[in-house]
Design an enzyme around this catalytic site. Structure first.
Site, PDB file in Angstrom:
ATOM      1  N   HIS A 189      39.043  49.242  68.266  1.00 46.43           N
ATOM      2  CA  HIS A 189      40.218  48.994  67.751  1.00 46.43           C
ATOM      3  C   HIS A 189      41.001  47.527  68.016  1.00 46.43           C
ATOM      4  O   HIS A 189      42.114  47.459  68.150  1.00 46.43           O
ATOM      5  CB  HIS A 189      41.319  50.087  68.069  1.00 46.43           C
ATOM      6  CG  HIS A 189      40.887  51.575  68.025  1.00 46.43           C
ATOM      7  ND1 HIS A 189      40.825  52.096  66.879  1.00 46.43           N
ATOM      8  CD2 HIS A 189      40.320  52.407  68.739  1.00 46.43           C
ATOM      9  CE1 HIS A 189      40.427  53.066  66.776  1.00 46.43           C
ATOM     10  NE2 HIS A 189      39.851  53.479  67.913  1.00 46.43           N
ATOM     11  N   SER A 191      33.302  20.481  58.980  1.00 45.61           N
ATOM     12  CA  SER A 191      34.706  20.426  58.300  1.00 45.61           C
ATOM     13  C   SER A 191      34.870  18.877  57.925  1.00 45.61           C
ATOM     14  O   SER A 191      34.260  18.019  58.537  1.00 45.61           O
ATOM     15  CB  SER A 191      35.697  20.758  59.417  1.00 45.61           C
ATOM     16  OG  SER A 191      37.211  20.273  58.799  1.00 45.61           O
TER      17      SER A 191
END
Length: 473
Positions: free
Chosen positions: A178, A302
């Site tokens: 979770h 990038s």
């Protein structure tokens, strides 16, 4: 503005035939339109040879060995000129399978030129509806694409993943259930889980059946029985279909029902979904610093941030898996439907099989390259473990439960006491050791728990990796 549609050579509309062509090129021999026509020629040739060799039609001579070889060579030599010729014929016939029949009759006239043998040409496409040829062709095409192209690539990826799991079997990892810190494991064991899941799907795909039929316009052998009533047509059909390397379907409408296709596509889609899970997990591990992308990374990460190395291989794989599954799902659900004895929806639908498998193959390529460019960073994993000593609350309370069940005093409410100590706040080794030493545990148990660290609390994780190695054996 000049139209790009008029450019020469032609510009591909889809990415698979454009920028991604090198990764999917092996599928062209199996699932392209020319591959379909070549396979139709193959099926028609084999049907002619089968009819004549087994003397199905009385009074028709068998083809000689040289004639059979020459016919089969037509299939082997099928290339650009044949593709163009067949396309020109189809413009006249407005029927693709009829164009194949005329193409082959023309070739047969060269191979068997004697006028007395001219009747042999009438056994090309004898008693066949188009779907007798198409279903067998598609079955052979999909079988070839899956077993010779897709499966080997998938097996390579899973083998690489299993090897990585073996290499990292002892490297402790803070689990996240979770999204929250949870019981430690090892990176190798977590990769082994994914490898084991993928291996299971591969076993299903390897065991796939590829069905075929040859029984006429509505599956009744009507024309067959009318032409040669004394022949055992179901037996002839069975022998021919199995001779091609397929499983015989004895009961159909005009079309082979395509259920086997739905089964294969569902299994490949399930493999894709597990692979998608792998890609998202690897993306997350990279984001957390557990893996560094260092090998083979000569690319721009990038366009503006020089420090970045983006996990583009896994992201590209995700996108292509999603496109593949969208197509595989619609293929699986649509192909099993047909109005009454036949409609044409399957014809258009099956022309997308190559695209569906192509995007999956492209995803396999990207995911494999992504895995190959990773180096584990055990120090980053260790740092996260060292920052989460509260995960040892689980083993301590479990030991207290066991001792309480055995009648040891002072072991009451173990879960609640550990909850009070650990929930909502960080603790370190000193706090945990103090807690352990204040419990009144038996000396051996106290020392064992006091010596435990998040890095050593990994249970049987390293040993569990052996399951994947056994799968590979």
């Amino acid at each position: 503005m000049q139209s790009l549609a008029d450019a020469t050579p032609q510009i591909a509309l889809g990415a698979l035939d454009g920028r991604y062509r090198p990764a999917v090129a092996p599928l062209i021999d199996h699932l392209s339109e020319p591959a379909l026509n070549r396979m139709r020629v193959h099926v028609e040739v084999e049907w002619l040879i089968h009819l004549t060799t087994h003397q199905v039609v009385p009074g028709v001579r068998a083809l000689t060995g040289d004639e059979q070889a020459a016919l089969r060579q037509v299939v082997e030599d099928f290339g650009p000129e044949d593709i163009a010729e067949m396309a020109a014929t189809e413009k006249v016939t407005q029927h693709d399978v009829k164009a194949v029949e005329y193409f082959l009759k023309q070739r047969l006239s060269r191979i068997v030129p004697d006028a007395q043998d001219s009747g042999l040409a009438e056994l090309i496409h004898f008693c066949c509806t188009s779907e007798d040829i198409n279903n067998l062709s598609y079955a052979l095409m999909v079988q070839g694409a899956v077993t010779r192209v897709w499966l080997p690539r998938a097996e390579e990826l899973v083998a690489a993943l299993a090897a990585m799991a073996d290499e990292l079997r002892e490297v402790p990892l803070l689990a996240h259930t979770h999204g929250q810190p949870a019981t430690p494991t090892t990176m190798g064991k977590e990769l082994a889980v994914l490898a084991h899941r993928l291996q299971r799907q591969l076993r299903r795909i390897r065991g796939a059946e590829y069905l075929g039929k040859l029984n006429g316009a509505t599956g009744t052998y009507g024309a067959h029985l009318a032409a040669v009533p004394e022949a055992d047509w179901p037996q002839i059909s069975h022998a021919f279909v199995t001779h091609l390397g397929l499983t015989w379907n004895p009961l159909t409408t005009q079309i082979e029902s395509h259920d086997w296709q739905a089964e294969v596509y569902a299994d490949i889609a399930r493999f894709n979904r597990v692979l998608h899970n792998l890609c998202t997990d690897m993306w997350s591990y990279i984001s957390m610093g557990y893996f560094a992308q260092v090998r083979g990374q000569g690319t721009v990460g990038s366009s503006t941030m020089p420090h970045k190395v983006n996990p583009i291989r896994f992201e590209n794989a995700e996108a292509n898996l999603e496109v593949s599954n969208a197509l595989l799902d619609v293929l699986a659900t649509t192909l099993v439907q047909s109005r009454l004895q036949r409609d044409l929806t399957d014809s258009s639908m099956q022309r997308n099989i190559g695209t569906a498998l192509g995007h999956s193959l492209l995803a396999l390529d990207n995911a494999s390259r992504g895995l190959a460019g990773l180096d584990a960073v055990p120090e980053a994993m260790a740092a996260d473990l060292d920052a989460n000593w509260e995960v040892l609350g689980e083993p301590i309370q479990s030991v207290m439960r066991a001792l309480g069940a055995q009648g040891v005093e002072g072991m009451d409410e173990p879960y609640e006491r550990l909850k009070e100590l650990t929930r909502g706040r960080r603790i370190g080794q000193p706090e945990l050791v103090d807690f352990v030493r204040g419990l009144g545990l038996p000396a051996e148990v106290e020392e064992r728990l006091a010596a435990m660290t998040p890095q050593t609390y990994i249970g049987l994780a390293p040993r569990l990796v052996d399951i994947v190695q056994q799968d590979n054996a």
